[in-house]
Design an enzyme around this catalytic site. Sequence first.
Site, mmCIF file in Angstrom:
data_model
loop_
_atom_site.group_PDB
_atom_site.id
_atom_site.type_symbol
_atom_site.label_atom_id
_atom_site.label_comp_id
_atom_site.label_asym_id
_atom_site.label_seq_id
_atom_site.Cartn_x
_atom_site.Cartn_y
_atom_site.Cartn_z
ATOM 1 C CG HIS A 196 -1.658 1.229 1.500
ATOM 2 N ND1 HIS A 196 -1.477 2.044 2.593
ATOM 3 C CD2 HIS A 196 -2.630 1.805 0.753
ATOM 4 C CE1 HIS A 196 -2.315 3.064 2.528
ATOM 5 N NE2 HIS A 196 -3.015 2.949 1.428
ATOM 6 C CG HIS A 233 0.590 9.969 1.525
ATOM 7 N ND1 HIS A 233 1.180 9.258 2.538
ATOM 8 C CD2 HIS A 233 -0.702 9.568 1.512
ATOM 9 C CE1 HIS A 233 0.278 8.465 3.102
ATOM 10 N NE2 HIS A 233 -0.866 8.656 2.505
#
Length: 325
Positions: free
Chosen positions: A69, A115
């Site tokens: 992930h 992110h």
Amino acid sequence: MSPNYTRLTGALLSGLLLLQPASAVPGVMHPRASSTSSASSSPSATGVCNGNADFCNRSYSNITFVGSHDSPFVGSLPQQNQNINITAQLNMGIRFLQAQTHHSITDDSVLELCHTSCFLEDAGTLQSYLETLKSWLDANPNEVLTLLLTNGDSVDISEFGDTFSAAGVDSYAFVPTSAGETLGISDWPTLGSIISGGKRLVVFLDYGADTNTVNYINDEFAYYFETPYDVTDATFSNCSIDRPPGASADGRMYLINHYLDVDIVGADVPDRGAAAHTNAAMGNGSIGANAALCEGLYGRAPNVVLCDFVDQGQLMQAQANLDSL
Ligand SMILES: *[C@@H]1O[C@H](CO)[C@@H](O)[C@H](O)[C@H]1NC(C)=O
Ligand SMILES: *[C@@H]1O[C@H](CO)[C@@H](O)[C@H](O)[C@H]1NC(C)=O
Ligand SMILES: *[C@@H]1O[C@H](CO)[C@@H](O)[C@H](O)[C@H]1NC(C)=O
Ligand SMILES: *[C@@H]1O[C@H](CO)[C@@H](O)[C@H](O)[C@H]1NC(C)=O
Ligand SMILES: *[C@@H]1O[C@H](CO)[C@@H](O)[C@H](O)[C@H]1NC(C)=O
């Protein structure tokens, strides 16, 4: 207000959203996580597929992959999900990679691995990441790799296609079926057949795929459902279908989001300290326990178990357990 100023403000705001619970903003902080084919067997030249002779004759849709992930976010900061780089992840045996994409802050034509916001964490360009995958595929001819990208900025699919072409990795990309169609779960070819076809990179995108435009970037949610993400319950006791909302399990592969977050002053951040426990093969809250709970509900093992800190715990053992029939 100039467009640049607006964009800067928008990016700063999305950075600030991290101070909110990630669940308040769908997709924030932990959003995600392919030739006409026949199911006939045709083993690779060496008779070993993804390191396993049994996989050569096993359908792609009947294999469990442990996955990384937020694979590009490597480091020790709170917003980083991995300790080891992509090449090291591949070399330890990870064959499913997930990554978030956003437009670059400085160049709106460039896809960057960020992110939530490129101000928070910018792990470089998607093109560079894809070049790394291409090099690895070049060097490892008996391996099938899956890439799941997220499209946080709703970028047009043609920009993804251009980036794959620029990296030279489009030649490896698997095309499951005719444009505009979805390959049925039982129609996926074996790994042996995928390997002998040479198209060893299977690609999915969470939102914005259009196989009429780019035929190898597949719509994740036409093929998979996912369990909830942003999990803070260390027992991973919820295996419900979270996305696509209201979906049926029938006919879909499935991905379980097996990474634990901890709430730090209102923001969900990866629980680094719990990783060895979360990524254990067996025991309360482990990969094995989570998968068993889901298997009980859906009658088959998960296709993907997405994890943070893949170097912690026993991912490869957990995968082997789930793949032994
Ligand atoms: C491959 O699988 C098919 C069906 O699952 C089976 O009939 C066939 O014998 C298998 N071939 C080998 C070489 O194991
Ligand atoms: C990735 O990590 C490996 C192992 O730590 C290291 O040898 C390699 O240089 C790293 N690659 C890059 C591009 O940083
Ligand atoms: C489990 O997840 C589903 C789907 O996201 C959600 O609707 C449900 O409220 C969750 N259940 C619990 C007990 O948290
Ligand atoms: C699993 O651990 C949780 C705490 O993390 C605990 O409340 C629960 O009772 C444990 N379940 C089992 C079956 O051991
Ligand atoms: C593969 O098929 C076997 C036999 O039906 C089943 O037990 C297993 O759960 C399946 N695995 C996946 C990932 O579908």
